[in-house]
Scaffold this active site. Structure first.
Site, PDB file in Angstrom:
ATOM      1  N   CYS A 125      35.074  43.357  36.942  1.00 48.30           N
ATOM      2  CA  CYS A 125      35.971  43.822  36.917  1.00 48.30           C
ATOM      3  C   CYS A 125      36.395  43.977  35.635  1.00 48.30           C
ATOM      4  O   CYS A 125      37.566  44.758  35.522  1.00 48.30           O
ATOM      5  CB  CYS A 125      36.803  42.656  37.330  1.00 48.30           C
ATOM      6  N   HIS A 143      43.455  44.016  34.525  1.00 46.86           N
ATOM      7  CA  HIS A 143      43.278  43.591  34.734  1.00 46.86           C
ATOM      8  C   HIS A 143      43.898  43.272  36.102  1.00 46.86           C
ATOM      9  O   HIS A 143      44.360  41.790  35.486  1.00 46.86           O
ATOM     10  CB  HIS A 143      41.741  43.502  34.702  1.00 46.86           C
ATOM     11  N   ASN A 173      42.920  42.098  44.081  1.00 47.46           N
ATOM     12  CA  ASN A 173      41.741  42.563  43.031  1.00 47.46           C
ATOM     13  C   ASN A 173      41.235  43.173  43.572  1.00 47.46           C
ATOM     14  O   ASN A 173      40.542  43.357  44.299  1.00 47.46           O
ATOM     15  CB  ASN A 173      41.359  41.314  42.810  1.00 47.46           C
TER      16      ASN A 173
END
Ligand code: UT7
Length: 329
Positions: free
Chosen positions: A115, A256, A286
């Site tokens: 990520c 993020h 996500n």
């Protein structure tokens, strides 16, 4: 970075596959509820790529828009870096596949930082540009996570989505705008909290690995949650210190997008008001390395980031990895 060249994001693009999977759809697939997902994560829906749609397909679409917004063509590119943990295949790299789709003639490689992939890749691009080695670099974050999720595991399948974002990063001399500072971090001792264990040299694909589901994403959610909050808090403070600014100078934080509660906890620790923190996790879930670049794209598009603003990107992910970038827009 020393010297008079700054790395400037000249154009951004995004591509989100149209197919939407809502929390209500998930209620029919696993033992979960819209209420649980919304209160625990803030996610309402995520997008899922079509069967056969690859990370390079999504990434190339985002890249075309970024090139057009930068006023450049593929022929102008000196390098392509693709951040992804869901590549088209082990090799050739997804970056080579995007290079071919765009018709670019330059070096191309993938970067795996989960990520944290986009700010990691941005930092690498900044290094090449500020050293004077390259002028125009395409940085892509692209993920088709839907192919690596255990759709029977309610603790992970509700969290992730597919998408891609791209940035054209160019060298500019003696300007005000551009990347002011960036940092990358890792802690491999915590590798087990978030991973796709199978398919590599540790556990090459076999009947056994498939039976055990080792080819799908595994996460110790509550451990990751706590580390994410702590690490992103520190990364933002560190990158600001490196760039000579303070928390009060931030105009827009682009974190993020993993979980609304993580974003709220980080904002509280940093004492940032909600209007200074960009959030789109509710619509996409996500998207790993695509998350921060798509969030930046939307923040610019909707006027949340304006010329002259101090923007801070911060991300955290499997590895463990973390990264942050301070940018004068
Ligand atoms: O990009 C970086 C990577 N990922 C992240 O940053 C994610 C970080 N972690 C998280 O976002 C959160 O930890 C989760 C959203 C994954 C989980 O939230 P939590 O508040 O930490 O819940 P939990 O894992 O402690 O689970 C609480 C309960 C459990 O039931 P019991 O054992 O208390 O009976 C789970 O089985 O919730 C249950 N549960 C669910 N229930 C309904 C887990 N997933 C679901 C679900 N629907 N989808």
């Amino acid at each position: 970075m020393s010297g008079s060249i700054k790395a400037v994001i000249r154009g951004l693009g995004a591509f989100i596959p149209p197919n939407v999977l809502t929390n209500f759809d998930l209620e029919k697939m696993v033992d979960t509820t819209d209420e649980w997902i919304l209160t625990r994560t803030g996610i309402r829906e995520r997008h899922i790529a079509e069967k056969g749609q690859k990370a390079s397909d999504l990434g190339a679409e985002a890249a075309r828009e970024a090139l057009s917004n930068a006023g450049l063509s593929a022929a102008d590119l000196d390098l392509i870096i693709v951040a992804t943990i869901t590549p088209d295949m082990f090799f050739p790299s997804t970056a080579c596949n995007i290079q071919n789709k765009l018709g670019a003639k330059c070096g191309a490689f993938d970067l795996a930082a989960a990520c944290s992939g986009f700010p990691y890749a941005l930092s690498v691009a900044e290094g090449f540009i500020c050293s004077g080695m390259y002028k125009n670099i395409l940085v892509v974050g692209s993920e088709v996570l839907s192919g690596f999720i255990d759709w029977k595991d309610r603790s992970t399948c509700v969290l992730f989505g597919d998408g891609a974002g791209a940035a054209v990063v160019c060298g500019e001399k003696n300007g005000e705008r551009g990347i002011l500072a960036s940092l990358m971090g890792s802690d491999g001792s915590q590798a087990d909290v978030l991973k796709i264990p199978g398919g590599g040299s540790a556990f090459p694909t076999s009947e056994e690995t498939l039976k055990s589901g080792l080819h799908t994403l595994k996460m110790q959610g509550s451990d990751v949650f706590k580390i994410a909050v702590r690490t992103m808090d520190v990364a933002v403070r560190d990158v600001l210190q490196k760039s000579g600014y303070t928390l009060a100078d931030i105009d827009c934080l682009i974190p993020h997008q993993a979980n609304m509660r993580i974003l709220q906890a980080v904002s509280e620790r940093l004492e940032l008001p909600p209007e200074k923190v960009f959030i789109n996790v509710d619509r996409y879930g996500n998207m790993s390395s695509a998350s921060t670049v798509v969030a930046l794209y939307e923040a610019v598009k909707h006027g949340r980031v304006k010329k002259g603003d101090l923007v801070v990107l911060v991300a955290f992910g499997g590895g463990l990895t973390w990264a942050a970038t301070a940018i004068r827009w």
